[in-house]
Design an enzyme around this catalytic site. Structure first.
Site: not given
Length: 465
Positions: A156, A364
């Site tokens: 991320e 995720e």
């Protein structure tokens, strides 16, 4: 036929604890949380001492893979790049334990815990950090590359760069657009250079990047909204995914930024490296879509709800002259203002598949809640089962449409320290009783996911998605 990967995910700082044991040095998060007297991850889920127990829970729960991250401060101990043998030994043990239990290790090299000795020299706005990262990844590849077949360069980039340099709610807690752009660029350069180093070693594996994915939707079909959607897509997604998968930073983004900011640090030599070193796969962390409308008024505002129910409805995104993010009144939202929108995962996967034509992992996906885990009865988290079922159904629908999705990871394996949200924000399939010796207690969702894994998704109810 290659097996589909069913598993769960964690991050080193959020689960390991043992923050100063066996030669681990201070990370930027240790420094930031300690100096600001905030709830920290000094102990977290104590995965450092309990990894064998946790991996056994994974095996018993039907998982065939585990996504976890390496702690840079546990592996590299100083600015000279000296290696900490105890850190190397620990990760060999984790990887070996996974393999012995039939669990494929899916290893993230950087999940936000930058060594403090690098942060003190400027962190990701200093190009020297790129060099330090390349030294670190070479240690990782040489130590673990023959055992690990799936590496992730960064988890991320958008989230940790924007939070650290623009929003200011994560370390180094700055609010500076120019530094945000520079940090974004150096991280993506580091990604490309790491891929180059990996390829040089001719290892039998794949390397990719994981993105905090917010597929962009518009409030209507007007031209103004479509322009806002393009601006939002550049802001949310394209500067990572286009750069990592196509080797190209969006030209309209660069053109627009160059009218206000100095981009002279972007060199032809760097751009050649980025162009020539693209990812083998894309990891998508999906929690919610981005529903946007054209910019109307107001200054740039980025407010993230890290306080849960006490601040519900406080989240706000306005990027001046670019777009505004809006709430859909028809949707459900978590206590932390996260929209529950499984359809967005299906649509988002198809967007990524059609644009990049690369293997995709959903690295995720999960939902947090406040949960009382103090008793001995089974923790009934039917709301989580419903959430996971609908999102897995969205993935299976995308696979049916031709998207090359190869794995799914629930966030998270067990309850974790959740950054600025602390330990009350629980995502795990396995509860951690913080008040009772960190005892592990599998929730109802753990046993449900075991059936999903063992049936290869056949028990998923796909009627309503």
């Amino acid at each position: 036929m290659e097996k589909f990967l069913w598993g769960t995910a964690t991050a080193s700082y959020q689960c390991e604890g043992a923050w100063d044991e066996d030669g681990r040095v201070e990370s930027m998060w240790d420094n930031y949380l300690h100096n600001n007297n905030l709830e920290d991850g000094d102990v977290a889920s104590d995965h450092y001492h309990r990894f064998k127990e946790d991996i056994k829970y994974m095996k018993d729960g039907g998982h065939n893979t585990y996504r976890f991250s390496l702690a840079w401060p546990r592996i590299i101990k100083n600015i000279n790049g000296d290696v900490n043998p105890k850190g190397i030994e620990f990760y060999h043990k984790v990887i070996d334990e996974c393999i012995a239990n039939g669990i494929t290790p899916f290893v993230t090299i950087y999940h936000w815990d930058l060594p403090q000795f690098l942060e003190e020299k400027g962190g990701w706005i200093n190009k020297e950090t790129v060099e330090a990262y390349i030294h670190y990844v070479n240690v990782v590849f040489r130590e673990f590359g023959k055992k690990v077949k799936h590496f992730v360069t960064f988890n991320e980039p958008r989230y940790f760069i924007f939070s650290g340099y623009k929003i200011g709610n994560y370390p180094p807690a700055l609010q500076n657009t120019e530094l945000t752009i520079k940090g974004s660029y150096y991280v993506m350069l580091a990604n490309a250079r790491a891929i180059s180093e990996y390829k040089k070693l001719n290892l039998d594996g794949k390397i990719g990047i994981v993105h905090s994915f917010a597929p962009v939707f518009g409030v209507d079909d007007t031209l103004e909204t479509k322009i806002a959607m393009r601006n939002a897509d550049n802001f949310m997604n394209n500067w990572i995914l286009d750069t990592a998968a196509k080797g190209e930073i969006p030209i309209d983004l660069l053109t627009r930024l160059s009218t206000k900011y100095n981009l002279s640090y972007i060199t032809p030599e760097d751009m050649k490296i980025i162009k020539e070193n693209t990812v083998d796969f894309i990891g998508l962390n999906y929690y919610a879509r981005a529903l946007v409308k054209p910019y109307t008024e107001g200054e740039t505002t980025l407010i993230v709800n890290n306080a849960g129910s006490s601040a519900k409805g406080s989240s706000k995104v306005i990027i001046k002259e670019w777009f505004e993010q809006v709430f859909d009144p028809a949707s459900k939202y978590t206590e932390w203002d996260t929209e529950v929108y499984p359809r967005g995962l299906y649509e988002g996967i198809m967007m990524v598949h059609n644009k990049y034509n690369l293997p995709i992992y959903i690295t995720e996906n999960g939902v947090a809640s406040y949960e009382d885990v103090s008793g001995n009865e089974l923790i009934n988290d039917d709301y989580r089962i419903e959430f996971l079922n609908d999102h897995i159904a969205a993935i299976l629908n995308a696979k049916d449409e031709g998207a090359d999705v190869k794995g799914y990871y629930i966030w998270s394996t067990m309850d974790l320290y959740s950054w600025k949200n602390g330990c009350k924000k629980r995502y795990g399939l396995i509860a951690v009783d913080w008040e009772n010796g960190l005892v592990r207690k599998p929730k109802k969702s753990y046993f449900w996911f075991k059936k999903v894994c063992e049936s290869n998704g056949k028990i998923i109810d796909r009627r309503n998605v």
